[in-house]
Design an enzyme around this catalytic site. Structure first.
Site, PDB file in Angstrom:
ATOM      1  N   ASP A  44      48.413  40.813  58.012  1.00 34.67           N
ATOM      2  CA  ASP A  44      48.286  42.233  58.338  1.00 34.67           C
ATOM      3  C   ASP A  44      46.957  42.547  59.008  1.00 34.67           C
ATOM      4  OD1 ASP A  44      50.651  43.660  57.708  1.00 34.67           O
ATOM      5  OD2 ASP A  44      50.313  43.191  55.607  1.00 34.67           O
ATOM      6  N   GLU A  52      43.131  43.819  54.374  1.00 34.80           N
ATOM      7  CA  GLU A  52      44.121  43.512  55.414  1.00 34.80           C
ATOM      8  C   GLU A  52      44.292  44.662  56.405  1.00 34.80           C
ATOM      9  OE1 GLU A  52      47.984  42.785  53.683  1.00 34.80           O
ATOM     10  OE2 GLU A  52      47.779  44.389  52.229  1.00 34.80           O
ATOM     11  N   CYS A  84      44.769  34.920  51.549  1.00 33.88           N
ATOM     12  CA  CYS A  84      46.158  34.565  51.244  1.00 33.88           C
ATOM     13  C   CYS A  84      47.065  34.746  52.455  1.00 33.88           C
ATOM     14  CB  CYS A  84      46.669  35.361  50.052  1.00 33.88           C
ATOM     15  SG  CYS A  84      46.549  37.139  50.287  1.00 33.88           S
ATOM     16  N   HIS A 129      68.050  31.317  54.656  1.00 32.91           N
ATOM     17  CA  HIS A 129      68.197  30.453  53.485  1.00 32.91           C
ATOM     18  C   HIS A 129      68.393  29.000  53.905  1.00 32.91           C
ATOM     19  CE1 HIS A 129      69.341  33.950  50.691  1.00 32.91           C
ATOM     20  NE2 HIS A 129      68.102  33.584  50.492  1.00 32.91           N
TER      21      HIS A 129
HETATM   22  C1  PEP Z   1      48.963  39.318  54.636  1.00 35.12           C
HETATM   23  O1  PEP Z   1      49.154  40.430  55.136  1.00 35.12           O
HETATM   24  O2  PEP Z   1      48.223  38.455  55.135  1.00 35.12           O
HETATM   25  C2  PEP Z   1      49.633  38.945  53.370  1.00 35.12           C
HETATM   26  C3  PEP Z   1      49.344  37.835  52.748  1.00 35.12           C
HETATM   27  O3  PEP Z   1      50.587  39.795  52.894  1.00 35.12           O
HETATM   28  P1  PEP Z   1      52.063  39.955  53.474  1.00 35.12           P
HETATM   29  O4  PEP Z   1      52.289  38.837  54.450  1.00 35.12           O
HETATM   30  O5  PEP Z   1      52.938  39.905  52.274  1.00 35.12           O
HETATM   31  O6  PEP Z   1      52.006  41.293  54.114  1.00 35.12           O
HETATM   32 MG    MG Z   2      49.967  42.043  53.957  1.00 33.69          MG
END
Ligand code: PEP
Ligand code: MG
Length: 567
Positions: free
Chosen positions: A452, A428, A499, A186
């Site tokens: 991932d 992923e 993402c 935090h």
């Molecule tokens: C990813 O795996 O790239 C992703 C965006 O999801 P997380 O980091 O939440 O697993």
């Molecule tokens: Mg992921």
């Protein structure tokens, strides 16, 4: 030079103020007058709550709502009946208030620090912060007044807590260095929010400095210099000016369309974990939300959020985004994310186990509540559903069936929803990438989760320090995988985004432009920088570089080449 963890960007130069925590030693005492001791404890508790509420208020004014809530969370934690009654029990057993606080807090610190999930582990830091403050009050130890620091101070301390940060006057602190702590604490989140250059986990630094020493904090590269030579100092002064200039220039990009140098329009979205963060998306120039990690709603609660609670959260984000797209990812627990009240069984290989969509399809009642809440929120904006950890077509078909069932139910109940809501897949896993052509026929869109994808392509646990040397999205296998996913999506005519963290990596961006990635979803604090990097490349330049990269054999060669061409 000392190395640590780059936790908050920027360059800080100034004079050191070393905060040496005096040891909070107390001698455990036997108490005869239990009632008097209980009163002493209650008075300390009230003072703690009052001081904390004041600090939270000051944070609310100077930093923000979300950050104030962190401190207010400390009041909620200490007011927890389980914690409180345990402390009272110890005092009633004839021990002093200090022992009660110490014993009970240590017990909770122990429980939280052993949890696998990083966010839950961070709770142990909150309790440690509470313990220190309470014992200080009981011992009558005065806190160092951090609000009175001189301008240009570099604060060095073993550890920094949210309550210490609440006292800081931002303009007086040029940088922060600590001996312990990580980027997801935090405290690190707060320091990033108030934009103070910070390097954490610099081993032994408090023993190497004295008050008044000049220091450089490089929060971009995670390095620190103490008593630097004049030449180095001048170099860093220049770097600091350049960094500040760049930040000011970046602000001008808020509201500007995201496009390449040759005007190819791209989408810049943001990743969020709570509905409140949707506001920061707009402030940082985000054009939508490419990933709403809903598991944080479940992790921040002590019970399964009801349909109404979930609906309210999703609707809050949808309202804040007005007409912008918001991609809500269904619950992605398991792996490194645990939710204690769900009673997940310990697994030998959690990342290969009951995680993400696997858990949801095995717990359809829980999943349906979430799908119904998302559908209900979809009546008010542009909402899409995204499935995490897909490995085979059966999973998307099963999800589609559940979505259809929920739609029928809502229709029968006369509740509005977006009848054409899109259902997309996170790509992923190695399997999803290899069958991306098949999945593209069943999904409305893809979003590449490189965090991932790297882990499952390289067979490397993303949290295991022994194998971090293999964890890189620049490995030729991961780059080929990304290219294949984008190719398959484009061939099928569905939208493809990213993402994972790689979407904001300035070295990766030209490759993504060349491969044809349409949507970049990044942390709000990196949105403008990402927009700026995108704007520096033409498709032709990106293609030429990508051609060269695809011919290379190792990660090191690829990174070296991308560094050479960096703009
Ligand atoms: C990813 O795996 O790239 C992703 C965006 O999801 P997380 O980091 O939440 O697993
Ligand atoms: Mg992921």
């Amino acid at each position: 030079m000392f190395e640590g963890i780059a936790a908050s960007k920027g360059i800080g130069i100034g004079k050191i103020k070393l905060i040496e925590e005096c040891e909070l030693k107390f001698v455990p005492k036997h108490i005869d007058d239990v009632e008097k001791e209980k009163l002493r404890f209650e008075n300390a508790l009230n003072k703690f709550k009052k001081d904390t509420a004041e600090s939270a208020e000051s944070i609310r004014k100077n930093i923000g709502e979300k950050e104030a809530n962190i401190l207010e969370g400390h009041i909620a934690m200490i007011s927890d009946p389980a914690m409180n009654s345990k402390m009272m029990e110890i005092i009633e057993g004839g021990q002093c208030a200090e022992t009660a606080v110490d014993t009970v807090c240590d017990m909770f610190i122990n429980i939280f620090s052993q949890m696998e999930d990083e966010l839950m582990r961070q709770r142990s830091l909150d309790i440690s912060d509470i313990k220190t403050s309470l014992i200080k009050i009981l011992l009558g130890v005065e806190n160092v007044n951090l609000s009175q620091l001189e301008s240009g101070t570099i604060l060095i301390t073993k550890d920094i807590t949210p309550s210490m940060i609440s006292q800081i006057v931002k303009d007086n602190v040029a940088g922060v260095i600590t001996e312990i702590g990580g980027t997801t604490s935090h405290a690190a989140i707060l320091l990033r929010t108030i934009e103070i250059p910070t390097v954490l986990s610099v081993a032994g630094i408090t023993k190497q400095v004295k008050d008044g020493d000049v220091a450089i904090v490089d929060g971009n590269d995670g390095v620190v210099y103490i008593r630097p030579e004049e030449e180095l100092l001048s170099k860093y002064k220049l770097k600091r000016e350049e960094y500040i200039k760049k930040k000011i220039e970046l602000k001008e990009l808020v509201g500007v369309e995201t496009h390449t140098k040759d005007n190819i329009k791209l989408k810049l979205y943001c990743n969020i974990g709570t509905p409140k963060e949707a506001k920061t998306v707009i402030e940082s120039g985000g054009e939508g939300i490419g990933l709403f990690r809903t598991e944080f709603l479940f992790m921040d609660s002590n019970h399964l959020p009801s349909e109404t609670e979930q609906y309210n959260s999703y609707k809050e984000a949808v309202d804040l985004l007005s007409d912008k797209t918001i991609i809500i990812r269904t619950l992605d627990i398991g792996g490194d994310k645990d939710i204690p009240y769900l009673g997940l069984k310990k697994e030998c290989n959690p990342f290969l186990g009951y995680r993400g969509i696997r858990y949801c399809l095995g717990n359809i009642d829980i999943f349906k509540i979430q799908i119904r809440s998302i559908l209900r929120a979809s009546a008010f904006g542009k909402v899409k559903i995204m499935i995490p950890l897909v490995t085979c077509v059966d999973e998307i078909r099963a999800v589609r069936k559940i979505v259809e069932d929920c739609k029928q139910q809502l229709k029968a109940e006369g509740i509005e929803f977006d009848k054409k809501i899109e259902v997309g897949c996170m790509i992923e896993t190695a399997s999803a990438s290899l069958i991306a052509d098949i999945l593209a026929k069943e999904a409305n869109f893809f979003s590449i989760g490189t965090n991932d994808l790297t882990q499952y392509t390289m067979s490397v646990d993303r949290g295991n320090q022994n194998v971090t040397y293999l964890y890189s999205a620049f490995e030729p296998s991961v780059i080929r995988s990304i290219k294949n996913i984008i190719d398959c999506a484009k061939k099928q005519g569905i939208e493809v985004g990213m993402c994972g963290e790689a979407a904001a990596d300035e070295l990766m961006i030209p490759l993504l432009i060349s491969f044809g990635l349409e949507e970049y979803s990044v942390s709000p604090s990196l949105a403008l920088e990402t927009k700026s990097v995108i704007s520096k490349w033409t498709k032709k330049e990106a293609d030429e570089l990508a051609d060269k990269v695809l011919k290379l054999s190792t990660k090191a060669e690829i990174i070296k080449l991308l560094q050479e061409y960096k703009k």
